[in-house]
Design an enzyme around this catalytic site. Structure first.
Site, PDB file in Angstrom:
ATOM      1  CG  HIS A 100      48.365  20.475  16.878  1.00 31.20           C
ATOM      2  ND1 HIS A 100      48.205  19.217  17.384  1.00 31.20           N
ATOM      3  CD2 HIS A 100      47.113  20.976  16.739  1.00 31.20           C
ATOM      4  CE1 HIS A 100      46.921  18.949  17.527  1.00 31.20           C
ATOM      5  NE2 HIS A 100      46.227  19.996  17.144  1.00 31.20           N
TER       6      HIS A 100
ATOM      7  CG  ASP B 172      59.022  18.509  16.049  1.00 32.73           C
ATOM      8  OD1 ASP B 172      57.886  18.947  15.819  1.00 32.73           O
ATOM      9  OD2 ASP B 172      59.452  17.436  15.567  1.00 32.73           O
TER      10      ASP B 172
HETATM   11  O1  F6P Z   1      52.544  19.451  13.201  1.00 29.57           O
HETATM   12  C1  F6P Z   1      51.857  20.419  12.539  1.00 29.57           C
HETATM   13  C2  F6P Z   1      51.173  19.919  11.286  1.00 29.57           C
HETATM   14  O2  F6P Z   1      50.495  20.923  10.625  1.00 29.57           O
HETATM   15  C3  F6P Z   1      50.200  18.805  11.583  1.00 29.57           C
HETATM   16  O3  F6P Z   1      48.942  19.282  11.936  1.00 29.57           O
HETATM   17  C4  F6P Z   1      50.238  18.050  10.309  1.00 29.57           C
HETATM   18  O4  F6P Z   1      49.875  16.725  10.454  1.00 29.57           O
HETATM   19  C5  F6P Z   1      51.695  18.147   9.900  1.00 29.57           C
HETATM   20  O5  F6P Z   1      52.142  19.368  10.393  1.00 29.57           O
HETATM   21  C6  F6P Z   1      51.873  17.930   8.408  1.00 29.57           C
HETATM   22  O6  F6P Z   1      51.624  19.078   7.714  1.00 29.57           O
HETATM   23  P1  F6P Z   1      50.684  19.204   6.446  1.00 29.57           P
HETATM   24  O7  F6P Z   1      49.278  19.051   6.923  1.00 29.57           O
HETATM   25  O8  F6P Z   1      50.988  20.563   5.925  1.00 29.57           O
HETATM   26  O9  F6P Z   1      51.056  18.114   5.507  1.00 29.57           O
END
Ligand code: F6P
Length: 486
Positions: free
Chosen positions: A166, A375
């Site tokens: 992602h 990003d």
């Molecule tokens: O965009 C990558 C990501 O890990 C997503 O999967 C997730 O929603 C976001 O960053 C927020 O991160 P975390 O799960 O560490 O709060």
């Protein structure tokens, strides 16, 4: 049952729900974030299982979701404090995250982090083995679980395993800095299909495999022959639920909320920033650019306000705490420097908002300032566009986001260029209405065309085809990804 409706196992770091016991009653709160809710919807349709990290307070290991009419089973892997520290705060957020976003100076290559990461990946594999032995299709998500595909493959050669990355996948000279680069790549090569947002990320991955593992890569077919199997690499830029956001923004209740917001802020132009508080999001640079804009263009004093929403994130990681302090300082400086009794040039909201509130902010803002330093995609930019039901408003977007590939009618900027960004703000605010409308119409078309349902279904269709035929009909070289359509 169609092929796409077959039961599946999703494995991700975060669960789609938070489970709590309130007054002896089990409650299930959906985690914010469009992606999780769409995957949840798909799971309700297909059935199967979702394996994710469960908070320690979540004492429930397995439950049917939704609670009243269960359609699939949610299995939580409970982690010790030490495991959370090393696997999540450590290796995921202080190694894989900064490395993939090109912040090498923020990487902490510690062996205790690595060991924790390996152990937790094994724990996820164990959970699959123990609880999902009857499943034959798995979809693993993101940088927290790179070792899992190979661990699953070792036990089950018959499994069909797909993986979606992602975030950005870094260029080979950057990725090769990782002391465990070979292990991570071998872990990923346990998959049948690996999806990325952009062709650039897919190409970086192929190059890394070639450079690090010395395994030949078929660029024409975008595939790798590894361990007697074929691993396919494909591009699926993630979208949002355009219809949902669009409909939400069109409701009278949201229009009213947005009117109230405008009344509270009381300026001619509202500029909006919405981000998790993360150093990759370029909030510090954005504030500097706004300050520069106020210095350079005093004619906007009293007429403009930057509303910056920063959602608390990864607050136990030191880099995030430091960043919070830096942002607080910049906010204080700018407000003190330019504000007066009648005009507040900057409003800072350090909190998350439910989607209804966010839609009202999007609808109220004349300009969205989305300027990450890097990003993978950036869904906020797409949400802003989906909420512009009157087809007005301007999007300033960093060229270093995945979204910049399709959203070419945004004003694309280099977020490191503070002066350039200050000028872009002025340019956006002074843009003729017809131009704003023409750009926004094209942006809305682009966002609605490839929504999150398209993303999900294309990935799963390709995963099924990947197992059925060795040679896919859409090699990477023919995939017109977001960058190419510009
Ligand atoms: O965009 C990558 C990501 O890990 C997503 O999967 C997730 O929603 C976001 O960053 C927020 O991160 P975390 O799960 O560490 O709060």
């Amino acid at each position: 049952m169609t092929r796409i409706d077959k039961p599946i196992t999703i494995i991700s770091n975060r669960a789609p729900y938070q489970l709590k016991k309130k007054f002896g009653q089990l409650t299930c709160e959906k985690n914010a974030g469009g992606l999780a809710s769409v995957l949840d919807e798909i799971m309700c349709r297909r059935g199967g299982a979702w394996i994710a990290w469960g908070e320690k307070s979540e004492v429930f290991r397995e439950m049917g979701i939704p609670l009243d009419t269960p359609k699939y089973s949610l299995r939580l892997v409970s982690l010790t404090d030490e495991e959370v520290k090393n696997y999540y705060h450590g290796f995921s957020n202080r190694v894989m995250w900064p490395l993939s976003h090109y912040f090498l100076d923020r990487c902490h290559f510690r062996s205790d982090y690595w060991k924790g990461y390996l152990e937790v990946n094994k724990k996820f594999a164990r959970s699959f083995r123990e609880d999902c032995a009857d499943q034959d299709q798995v979809w693993v998500h993101d940088f927290h679980l790179t070792l899992l595909p190979a661990l699953l493959r070792k036990e089950r050669a018959d499994l069909s395993i797909g993986f979606f990355w992602h975030i950005p996948f870094p260029a080979s000279p950057v990725f090769r800095v990782l002391p465990w680069r070979a292990e991570v790549l071998r872990g990923l090569l346990g998959n049948d299909l690996i999806g990325f947002h952009l062709r650039l990320h897919a190409e970086n991955f192929l190059q890394c495999v070639e450079d690090v593992l010395r395994v030949p890569v078929d660029r024409e077919q975008a595939s790798i022959r590894y361990d007697g199997r074929v691993v396919k690499v494909r591009v699926f830029p993630v979208g949002i639920d355009f219809r949902k956001w669009n409909e939400l923004a069109a409701t009278p209740a949201i229009a009213e909320k947005s009117r109230q917001l405008r009344e509270e802020v009381r300026v001619e132009y509202i500029i909006l920033g919405v981000d998790r508080l993360d150093y990759t999001k370029g909030i510090r640079e954005r504030l500097l650019a706004y300050e520069r804009f106020l210095e350079k263009y005093p004619e906007f004093h009293g007429r403009v306000c930057l509303v910056q929403i920063a959602v608390p994130s990864r607050t136990r990681v030191e880099e995030y705490r430091l960043l919070r302090r830096e942002i607080d300082e910049a906010i204080g400086r700018i407000t003190g420097r330019f504000g007066n009794r009648k005009w507040v040039p900057l409003r800072y909201l350090y909190q998350g908002f439910p989607v209804e509130e966010l839609a009202a902010f999007y609808l109220a803002a004349d300009l969205a300032l989305i300027t990450p330093l890097r990003d993978g995609m950036n869904l906020v930019a797409k949400e802003y566009v989906a909420c512009r039901v009157r087809e007005d408003g301007v999007l300033i977007l960093s060229e270093f986001t995945g979204a910049a590939g399709t959203l070419t009618d945004a004003l694309l900027v280099n977020p490191y260029d503070i002066d350039g960004l200050a000028d872009a703000i002025r340019f956006a605010l002074s843009m003729p209405e017809e131009e704003k409308r023409a750009r926004m119409q094209r942006l809305r078309q682009a966002v609605s065309e490839k929504d999150v349902y398209w993303w999900c279904e294309s990935f799963l269709e390709t995963l099924i085809r990947t197992r059925e035929t060795e040679r896919d009909i859409t090699p990477l070289t023919q995939v017109r990804d977001e960058e190419e359509r510009s």
